[in-house]
Motif scaffolding. Structure first.
Motif, PDB file in Angstrom:
ATOM      1  N   VAL A  41       0.858  -1.186   0.000  1.00  0.00           N
ATOM      2  CA  VAL A  41       0.000   0.000   0.000  1.00  0.00           C
ATOM      3  C   VAL A  41       0.894   1.236   0.000  1.00  0.00           C
ATOM      4  O   VAL A  41       1.842   1.313   0.783  1.00  0.00           O
ATOM      5  CB  VAL A  41      -0.925   0.024   1.244  1.00  0.00           C
ATOM      6  N   LYS A  42       0.601   2.196  -0.854  1.00  0.00           N
ATOM      7  CA  LYS A  42       1.386   3.429  -0.896  1.00  0.00           C
ATOM      8  C   LYS A  42       1.314   4.150   0.450  1.00  0.00           C
ATOM      9  O   LYS A  42       0.268   4.152   1.121  1.00  0.00           O
ATOM     10  CB  LYS A  42       0.868   4.355  -2.003  1.00  0.00           C
ATOM     11  N   SER A  43       2.409   4.813   0.835  1.00  0.00           N
ATOM     12  CA  SER A  43       2.479   5.440   2.157  1.00  0.00           C
ATOM     13  C   SER A  43       1.395   6.494   2.351  1.00  0.00           C
ATOM     14  O   SER A  43       0.826   6.620   3.446  1.00  0.00           O
ATOM     15  CB  SER A  43       3.869   6.044   2.388  1.00  0.00           C
ATOM     16  N   GLY A  44       1.096   7.248   1.294  1.00  0.00           N
ATOM     17  CA  GLY A  44       0.042   8.258   1.407  1.00  0.00           C
ATOM     18  C   GLY A  44      -1.323   7.644   1.683  1.00  0.00           C
ATOM     19  O   GLY A  44      -2.132   8.205   2.439  1.00  0.00           O
ATOM     20  N   VAL A  45      -1.570   6.491   1.088  1.00  0.00           N
ATOM     21  CA  VAL A  45      -2.840   5.793   1.311  1.00  0.00           C
ATOM     22  C   VAL A  45      -2.888   5.246   2.738  1.00  0.00           C
ATOM     23  O   VAL A  45      -3.941   5.296   3.394  1.00  0.00           O
ATOM     24  CB  VAL A  45      -3.032   4.662   0.270  1.00  0.00           C
ATOM     25  N   VAL A  46      -1.755   4.740   3.218  1.00  0.00           N
ATOM     26  CA  VAL A  46      -1.698   4.264   4.605  1.00  0.00           C
ATOM     27  C   VAL A  46      -2.047   5.403   5.565  1.00  0.00           C
ATOM     28  O   VAL A  46      -2.828   5.228   6.514  1.00  0.00           O
ATOM     29  CB  VAL A  46      -0.305   3.686   4.957  1.00  0.00           C
ATOM     30  N   GLY A  47      -1.480   6.578   5.319  1.00  0.00           N
ATOM     31  CA  GLY A  47      -1.779   7.737   6.162  1.00  0.00           C
ATOM     32  C   GLY A  47      -3.255   8.102   6.132  1.00  0.00           C
ATOM     33  O   GLY A  47      -3.848   8.433   7.168  1.00  0.00           O
ATOM     34  N   LYS A  48      -3.852   8.012   4.954  1.00  0.00           N
ATOM     35  CA  LYS A  48      -5.291   8.311   4.812  1.00  0.00           C
ATOM     36  C   LYS A  48      -6.124   7.304   5.605  1.00  0.00           C
ATOM     37  O   LYS A  48      -7.073   7.673   6.311  1.00  0.00           O
ATOM     38  CB  LYS A  48      -5.661   8.281   3.333  1.00  0.00           C
ATOM     39  N   ILE A  49      -5.776   6.027   5.511  1.00  0.00           N
ATOM     40  CA  ILE A  49      -6.495   4.989   6.253  1.00  0.00           C
ATOM     41  C   ILE A  49      -6.363   5.223   7.755  1.00  0.00           C
ATOM     42  O   ILE A  49      -7.343   5.116   8.510  1.00  0.00           O
ATOM     43  CB  ILE A  49      -5.964   3.588   5.861  1.00  0.00           C
ATOM     44  N   ALA A  50      -5.159   5.557   8.193  1.00  0.00           N
ATOM     45  CA  ALA A  50      -4.932   5.821   9.625  1.00  0.00           C
ATOM     46  C   ALA A  50      -5.775   7.001  10.092  1.00  0.00           C
ATOM     47  O   ALA A  50      -6.421   6.941  11.151  1.00  0.00           O
ATOM     48  CB  ALA A  50      -3.455   6.078   9.888  1.00  0.00           C
ATOM     49  N   ASN A  51      -5.781   8.071   9.312  1.00  0.00           N
ATOM     50  CA  ASN A  51      -6.539   9.272   9.693  1.00  0.00           C
ATOM     51  C   ASN A  51      -8.041   9.019   9.717  1.00  0.00           C
ATOM     52  O   ASN A  51      -8.744   9.436  10.643  1.00  0.00           O
ATOM     53  CB  ASN A  51      -6.216  10.428   8.741  1.00  0.00           C
ATOM     54  N   GLU A  52      -8.519   8.346   8.693  1.00  0.00           N
ATOM     55  CA  GLU A  52      -9.964   8.099   8.601  1.00  0.00           C
ATOM     56  C   GLU A  52     -10.467   7.175   9.703  1.00  0.00           C
ATOM     57  O   GLU A  52     -11.641   7.236  10.088  1.00  0.00           O
ATOM     58  CB  GLU A  52     -10.306   7.510   7.230  1.00  0.00           C
ATOM     59  N   ASN A  53      -9.587   6.318  10.203  1.00  0.00           N
ATOM     60  CA  ASN A  53     -10.003   5.338  11.208  1.00  0.00           C
ATOM     61  C   ASN A  53      -9.592   5.691  12.630  1.00  0.00           C
ATOM     62  O   ASN A  53      -9.852   4.933  13.557  1.00  0.00           O
ATOM     63  CB  ASN A  53      -9.459   3.948  10.835  1.00  0.00           C
ATOM     64  N   PHE A  54      -8.965   6.871  12.787  1.00  0.00           N
ATOM     65  CA  PHE A  54      -8.578   7.295  14.136  1.00  0.00           C
ATOM     66  C   PHE A  54      -9.797   7.433  15.044  1.00  0.00           C
ATOM     67  O   PHE A  54      -9.700   7.243  16.267  1.00  0.00           O
ATOM     68  CB  PHE A  54      -7.801   8.614  14.087  1.00  0.00           C
ATOM     69  N   ILE A  55     -10.942   7.714  14.461  1.00  0.00           N
ATOM     70  CA  ILE A  55     -12.179   7.856  15.237  1.00  0.00           C
ATOM     71  C   ILE A  55     -12.472   6.607  16.082  1.00  0.00           C
ATOM     72  O   ILE A  55     -13.058   6.688  17.156  1.00  0.00           O
ATOM     73  CB  ILE A  55     -13.369   8.163  14.284  1.00  0.00           C
ATOM     74  N   HIS A  56     -12.020   5.452  15.604  1.00  0.00           N
ATOM     75  CA  HIS A  56     -12.298   4.203  16.317  1.00  0.00           C
ATOM     76  C   HIS A  56     -11.420   4.015  17.554  1.00  0.00           C
ATOM     77  O   HIS A  56     -11.740   3.201  18.429  1.00  0.00           O
ATOM     78  CB  HIS A  56     -12.116   3.006  15.379  1.00  0.00           C
ATOM     79  N   VAL A  57     -10.296   4.740  17.618  1.00  0.00           N
ATOM     80  CA  VAL A  57      -9.402   4.602  18.780  1.00  0.00           C
ATOM     81  C   VAL A  57      -9.339   5.862  19.628  1.00  0.00           C
ATOM     82  O   VAL A  57      -8.801   5.841  20.736  1.00  0.00           O
ATOM     83  CB  VAL A  57      -7.964   4.200  18.351  1.00  0.00           C
ATOM     84  N   SER A  58      -9.878   6.960  19.119  1.00  0.00           N
ATOM     85  CA  SER A  58      -9.759   8.238  19.836  1.00  0.00           C
ATOM     86  C   SER A  58     -10.419   8.199  21.210  1.00  0.00           C
ATOM     87  O   SER A  58     -10.008   8.914  22.127  1.00  0.00           O
ATOM     88  CB  SER A  58     -10.338   9.380  19.006  1.00  0.00           C
ATOM     89  N   GLY A  59     -11.448   7.368  21.361  1.00  0.00           N
ATOM     90  CA  GLY A  59     -12.134   7.290  22.646  1.00  0.00           C
ATOM     91  C   GLY A  59     -11.596   6.226  23.583  1.00  0.00           C
ATOM     92  O   GLY A  59     -12.080   6.096  24.716  1.00  0.00           O
ATOM     93  N   LEU A  60     -10.598   5.481  23.122  1.00  0.00           N
ATOM     94  CA  LEU A  60     -10.015   4.435  23.970  1.00  0.00           C
ATOM     95  C   LEU A  60      -9.121   5.047  25.040  1.00  0.00           C
ATOM     96  O   LEU A  60      -8.537   6.117  24.851  1.00  0.00           O
ATOM     97  CB  LEU A  60      -9.180   3.462  23.121  1.00  0.00           C
ATOM     98  N   SER A  61      -8.990   4.349  26.136  1.00  0.00           N
ATOM     99  CA  SER A  61      -7.987   4.739  27.128  1.00  0.00           C
ATOM    100  C   SER A  61      -6.606   4.507  26.527  1.00  0.00           C
ATOM    101  O   SER A  61      -6.461   3.772  25.533  1.00  0.00           O
ATOM    102  CB  SER A  61      -8.134   3.902  28.393  1.00  0.00           C
ATOM    103  N   LYS A  62      -5.585   5.115  27.125  1.00  0.00           N
ATOM    104  CA  LYS A  62      -4.234   4.910  26.598  1.00  0.00           C
ATOM    105  C   LYS A  62      -3.845   3.431  26.656  1.00  0.00           C
ATOM    106  O   LYS A  62      -3.251   2.895  25.712  1.00  0.00           O
ATOM    107  CB  LYS A  62      -3.213   5.744  27.368  1.00  0.00           C
TER     108      LYS A  62
END
Length: 238
Positions: A41-62
């Motif tokens: 997967v191209k690095s830019g696409v990986v970054g996009k996937i990470a950003n778009e899916n951060f919502i799923h971990v943003s509410g988790l405890s550390k």
């Protein structure tokens, strides 16, 4: 819909596989001396996937986020490591108790320069800026048997060194790594000296001149890459 903690890693893995392409997979390996695991997967696409899916971990405890990140790191796949590193950095909220976890991840799971630099340039670098006393731990890493901890000792200071910070520590880490036989380590501390030179050209040039007879040529070339031609010629002269 927000995913549950157990759904996150399989979802990310599936997203990466869906976005993989044969050309990227075929060309990926040429950037590494050793065989690396990748989805393609191209690095830019990986970054996009990470950003778009951060919502799923943003509410988790550390603790929960670190558990998810560890599952991604230990897969061995570059792209999964990049997602983990991006999430941990974006979460921020750095605490001193994080450092041994970072150290363990590098020691156990990181096995190439791309994973090392992605994690250390940003997450470890930001941690060191918040807790400068931990720069002493980087000097311990510089003496490690693990080459990725040794590279991490240098590349964790890339961003602050570019801003002119930690110059004394940059030179102390370079001293420890000076005659390292691994080219990934030589390139790492050479890169660190190069970026430190953007604000402290004279000091870095003087350091190179003092040590050039012992410094591997790979590290030397990296260190002087951005310097004026006349200084480069003086540094490369026998």
């Amino acid at each position: 819909m927000i995913l549950t903690k157990t759904q996150i890693v399989p979802h990310i893995r599936n997203e990466l596989k869906k976005n993989a392409d044969a050309k990227t997979l075929a060309s990926f390996q040429r950037f590494f001396k050793q065989t690396v695991l990748c989805h393609g997967v191209k690095s830019g696409v990986v970054g996009k996937i990470a950003n778009e899916n951060f919502i799923h971990v943003s509410g988790l405890s550390k603790k929960e986020l670190f558990s998810v990140a560890e599952d991604l790191f230990k897969s061995g796949y570059c792209e999964e490591s990049w997602v983990a590193a991006g999430w941990v950095h974006r979460k921020g909220d750095f605490a001193e108790s994080d450092f041994p976890i970072y150290e363990r991840w590098i020691d156990k799971y990181i096995d190439n320069w791309a994973e090392c630099d992605t994690f250390c340039n940003h997450t470890v670098g930001a941690f060191i800026e918040k807790y400068p006393k931990y720069v002493s731990k980087l000097k311990v890493w510089a003496g490690s048997k693990n080459l990725w901890l040794r590279r991490a000792a240098a590349v964790s200071l890339i961003i602050p060194a570019k801003e002119g910070k930690f110059l004394k520590d940059v030179f102390e880490i370079a001293d420890i790594l000076l005659t390292d036989k691994e080219d990934m380590v030589q390139k790492g501390y050479g890169w660190l000296l190069k970026v430190a030179g953007s604000k402290h050209q004279k000091e870095v040039f003087d350091y190179v001149q003092k040590n050039k007879d012992k410094m591997p040529r790979t590290a030397l070339r990296y260190a002087i890459e951005k310097m004026p031609e006349n200084l480069k010629k003086r540094a490369m002269a026998k």
